[in-house]
Design an enzyme around this catalytic site. Structure first.
Site: not given
Ligand code: NDP
Ligand code: KPL
Length: 319
Positions: A10-11, A13-14, A192, A262
């Site tokens: 999952g490439t 935001a995180l 968290k 998020s």
């Molecule tokens: N963003 C943040 O600042 C924070 C996020 N989190 C947690 O981190 C986790 C990820 O969140 P976040 O990064 O924001 O989410 P995103 O939606 O930005 O990233 C998830 C990625 O997974 C990819 N994906 C989905 N399905 C597949 C698949 N079948 N194969 C390959 N890739 C896939 C998506 O691609 P596509 O869009 O092309 O489907 C997307 O790029 C969540 O649980 C969130 O709550 C926790 C703290 C902070």
């Molecule tokens: C606490 C915070 C803002 C960043 O870690 C978060 O987890 C979210 O937006 O879901």
């Protein structure tokens, strides 16, 4: 420098942010992508970060987990709404005796992972990160970034600080990521949730940013009441969250840049909400231990409604 290899499932935001930082620090990183695969395999990743922008013109990109090499550390960075894919993803990409690192929000994902791959070490990571994906392969890191790691053992028994946790923390720290080690993953996950349950839930239901929720006395009180209920849930699992921690989270949010959570971003973008991992699983865990959390339950039921309505709208639009 270690030579551990990393798979980022999952490439977004995180995963895009932490994976790119690891690659920039010289680690061997492999990125699994979905809709951005073609773009990123040609152009790489762009990271705009408050700590300094950088680009990676070439990355190891994959659109199929079966094509990825087996890696030492497999980072789960999908939204939890995609976790039904884990049984088909994890077994082929994680090395025997490797590590699965769950960087998602919520509770109980480590239990799901343990059912899928029994021969690995499981570590949970709580990310205090504000990051968004703004275009294909383009990540905008707005604020914070610290990860708290905790080891997983059956039933979330406390593991203390393990050798694996220390090694992975060193890898991330060498990439400029601030790391903390928690002796008790279950306590760290409930802590968290003290943030995620009120802000993620209310931001969607009330259509509000964090600063707006903190500016009005009624919403601020509601946030605080929900935080105390999360602490009750934690107590049902034998984990104590002191009042001072709740105060710290309130102050942390007051000092944060105005932020769309998020879950709010997912709602606005018409994506499925992580309701079960962040609300459903904690409610069920506490309920099994004889504790009901009525205010959280009320938020959960409203979110389930909003999520279901959105899913039906999206289904109708696509049909
Ligand atoms: N963003 C943040 O600042 C924070 C996020 N989190 C947690 O981190 C986790 C990820 O969140 P976040 O990064 O924001 O989410 P995103 O939606 O930005 O990233 C998830 C990625 O997974 C990819 N994906 C989905 N399905 C597949 C698949 N079948 N194969 C390959 N890739 C896939 C998506 O691609 P596509 O869009 O092309 O489907 C997307 O790029 C969540 O649980 C969130 O709550 C926790 C703290 C902070
Ligand atoms: C606490 C915070 C803002 C960043 O870690 C978060 O987890 C979210 O937006 O879901």
């Amino acid at each position: 420098m270690s030579n551990r290899s990393f798979a980022i499932l999952g490439t977004g935001a995180l995963g895009g942010f932490y994976g790119a930082k690891l690659q920039k620090a010289g680690k061997d990183v492999h990125f699994l992508l979905n809709s951005d695969y073609d773009y990123v395999s040609k152009h790489g990743l762009v990271i705009e970060s408050k700590d300094g922008d950088f680009t990676l013109p070439q990355v190891n990109a994959y659109n199929d987990v079966e094509k990825m090499p087996q890696c030492d550390v497999v980072v789960i960075a999908l939204k939890t709404t995609q976790n039904h894919l884990l049984p088909q993803m994890l077994p082929s990409v994680v090395r025997d005796d490797g590590v699965v690192l769950v960087l998602q929000n919520g509770l109980a994902v480590e239990e799901e992972v343990a059912k899928i791959v029994g021969n690995v070490n499981i570590i949970g990571g709580l990310c205090f990160l504000c990051s968004n994906k703004v275009a294909a392969g383009h990540i905008r890191h707005l604020d914070y970034g610290q990860i708290t790691l905790g080891g997983y053992a059956n039933d979330y028994e406390s593991t203390g600080v393990t050798h694996y946790m220390q090694q992975i923390a060193n890898d991330f720290a060498s990439a400029g990521i601030s790391m903390e080690l928690a002796k008790d993953l279950l306590l760290a996950r409930w802590k968290k949730l003290v943030w995620n349950i009120p802000y993620n839930g209310l931001s969607v239901i009330l259509d509000a940013r964090t600063d707006e929720l903190m500016s009005y006395v009624h919403t601020r009180q509601l946030v605080e009441q929900l935080m105390h209920e999360v602490a009750l849930g934690s107590l049902s699992c034998g984990r104590i969250i002191p009042d001072s921690f709740i105060q710290t989270m309130l102050n942390y949010t007051i000092n944060m840049k105005p932020y769309r959570t998020s879950m709010k971003i997912d709602y606005d973008e018409r994506r499925p909400l992580e309701v079960e991992a962040i609300f459903g699983n904690p409610l069920r865990k506490a309920h099994l231990l004889g504790v009901n959390l009525p205010q959280i339950s009320c938020i959960y039921q409203q979110l389930k409604f909003l999520d279901e309505i959105r899913r039906v709208e999206v289904r109708d639009l696509n049909s």
